[in-house]
Design an enzyme around this catalytic site. Sequence first.
Site, PDB file in Angstrom:
ATOM      1  N   GLU A 150      23.774  15.629  38.005  1.00  9.87           N
ATOM      2  CA  GLU A 150      22.405  15.097  39.096  1.00  9.87           C
ATOM      3  C   GLU A 150      22.905  16.276  39.454  1.00  9.87           C
ATOM      4  O   GLU A 150      22.057  16.129  41.218  1.00  9.87           O
ATOM      5  CB  GLU A 150      23.384  13.933  38.933  1.00  9.87           C
ATOM      6  N   ASP A 190      41.413  14.286  31.931  1.00 10.84           N
ATOM      7  CA  ASP A 190      42.282  13.650  31.390  1.00 10.84           C
ATOM      8  C   ASP A 190      42.244  13.588  29.771  1.00 10.84           C
ATOM      9  O   ASP A 190      41.090  12.212  30.055  1.00 10.84           O
ATOM     10  CB  ASP A 190      42.900  12.673  32.123  1.00 10.84           C
TER      11      ASP A 190
HETATM   12  C1  NOJ Z   1      47.358  14.123  29.801  1.00  9.60           C
HETATM   13  C2  NOJ Z   1      48.449  14.425  31.506  1.00  9.60           C
HETATM   14  O1  NOJ Z   1      48.180  16.343  31.561  1.00  9.60           O
HETATM   15  C3  NOJ Z   1      49.386  14.108  31.146  1.00  9.60           C
HETATM   16  O2  NOJ Z   1      50.013  14.970  31.909  1.00  9.60           O
HETATM   17  C4  NOJ Z   1      49.537  12.759  31.671  1.00  9.60           C
HETATM   18  O3  NOJ Z   1      50.890  12.150  30.794  1.00  9.60           O
HETATM   19  C5  NOJ Z   1      48.776  12.060  29.446  1.00  9.60           C
HETATM   20  N1  NOJ Z   1      47.029  13.156  30.118  1.00  9.60           N
HETATM   21  C6  NOJ Z   1      48.703  10.490  30.665  1.00  9.60           C
HETATM   22  O4  NOJ Z   1      47.373  10.537  31.741  1.00  9.60           O
END
Ligand code: NOJ
Length: 536
Positions: free
Chosen positions: A254, A200
């Site tokens: 790994e 993310d």
């Molecule tokens: C990107 C994610 O796809 C989204 O849904 C989220 O709100 C933000 N990152 C924060 O983690």
Amino acid sequence: MSNWWKHGIVYQVYPRSFQDADGDGVGDLAGITDRLPYLADLGVDAVWISPIYPSPMADFGYDVADYTGVHELFGTLDDADQLIESAHDLGLKVILDYVVNHSSHQHPWFQESRSSRDNPKRDWYFWKDPGPDGGPPTNWVSRFGGGSAWEFDEQTGQYYLHTYLAEQPDLNWGNADLRRAMLDVLRFWMDRGVDGFRVDVAYRAMVAPQWRDNPPNPDWQEGMDPYRKLQETYTKNLPDAHVVGRMLRDVVDEYDDRVLIGEVTLPVDRLMAFYGENADEYHLPFNFNLIHSDWTADSVREHVDDYEQHVPTTGWPNYVLGNHDQHRFASRVGPEQARVGHMLLLTLRGTPTIYYGDELGMPDGRIPPEMVQDPWELKTPGLGLGRDPARTPMQWSKAPHAGFCPPDAEPWLPVGPDANVINVEVQQQEASSMLSLTKRLIALRRENPALHAGPYRSFDTPEGVFAYARQSPEDDTDRFLIALNFTAETQTWALPDGLHGTVEASARYGRRDDTVRGILALRPNDGLVIRVDHAP
Ligand code: NOJ
């Protein structure tokens, strides 16, 4: 190394919305497991599941309170193990979301960190004294709502950084103990059989930020997302993100045959850096070009050509049309063009990702104001930023709640109004449905390395048409021509002299096995995958 992810197709599941097995109106792991045969039959190779971890759900799971657990709404660790095992039995891989930039404010790490200035975990997050004026240390703004990205904590008299909600404090990757703990999370899941991670906001991770004000954005105007008032000079795409990318990759390496996907919302030139200088960061830095492009033949061709030219020889391309943060593809481009778009997605070089329901052409759901859930919409209503419309329940059948949950349950978001016609059961029975088209394209792609791995070359065509050739990665055999009509009018294109071929799939259905040569006529909103029988 099989590098399965190079020829594979990733399918994204938003776990709250895929299938509710226990009748609480929220999707769960057992529900996903029940539906794995559908995914295997569709022909995808991997399922990426958005966060499943314990969380207060301030950002629907992107606020993780325990990286090595499962939220009780979704089930248990045993359910996760069961899902992984069933997926593997069906030949499917499992990819989990890994939230690298922030945890939940309810994560025990943060609870400890905020408890006192000298707590050993204090430095696992970014704590700063007030600025000279007694206010926040910098002018940085939060991604959701555009308020300060700093929250003052009365108890210890300092501010902590939260790029997203105050409930999502940023993790300090400069701290060695935090790093160890976070890297062990990857090992924990890979030991359980997980095949990879989607990281993310991979381009936001911070190791040693400079605490300097971001400059104003001269292009910002009233009515735009307030968060965009500032440029992000000191808050994103820092060298730090690459330091973290390399650490993650080292751990993923790994283990055999795992994939590291990075969520990187940056223009192509900067995106490329996330493959790593020595191909030592992300296998697949997500390419959001097709999401950000105007939906015209010219613009899309420009994006694909540009991207193809930039991807390093040691890297591998990837494409995506939709996800849980965007309006549904079918709503952005219309139902006819959604079919053309999937023909594009599934005939380009590299790894495609399909967002759940897009294979049916599911449009945005309608969310009455009193049912809005997304914190972004709640903080900045009416700007069209809300993400609930793209997160409505998967439409399985004509049954109550589209078969997503039992009849007596209430789905957490309303089922789309068109679920009676746009659903798996109905579309499985129609040879001309979008689902049948998607399946046909996936099958073609699987059978023909030309379509997933072969070189790509685009043609100069009349306006409104985007056409490109693919051929075997080994030699110039097994050639395909893909011609897409981005308009609602018939378009013609004079095929290269002497070229003739056979239609393998048509976006609007009905032209399979047609022979084409000379002047190619494309029906409105149609696209063709043509197997080249003879080329000059
Ligand atoms: C990107 C994610 O796809 C989204 O849904 C989220 O709100 C933000 N990152 C924060 O983690």
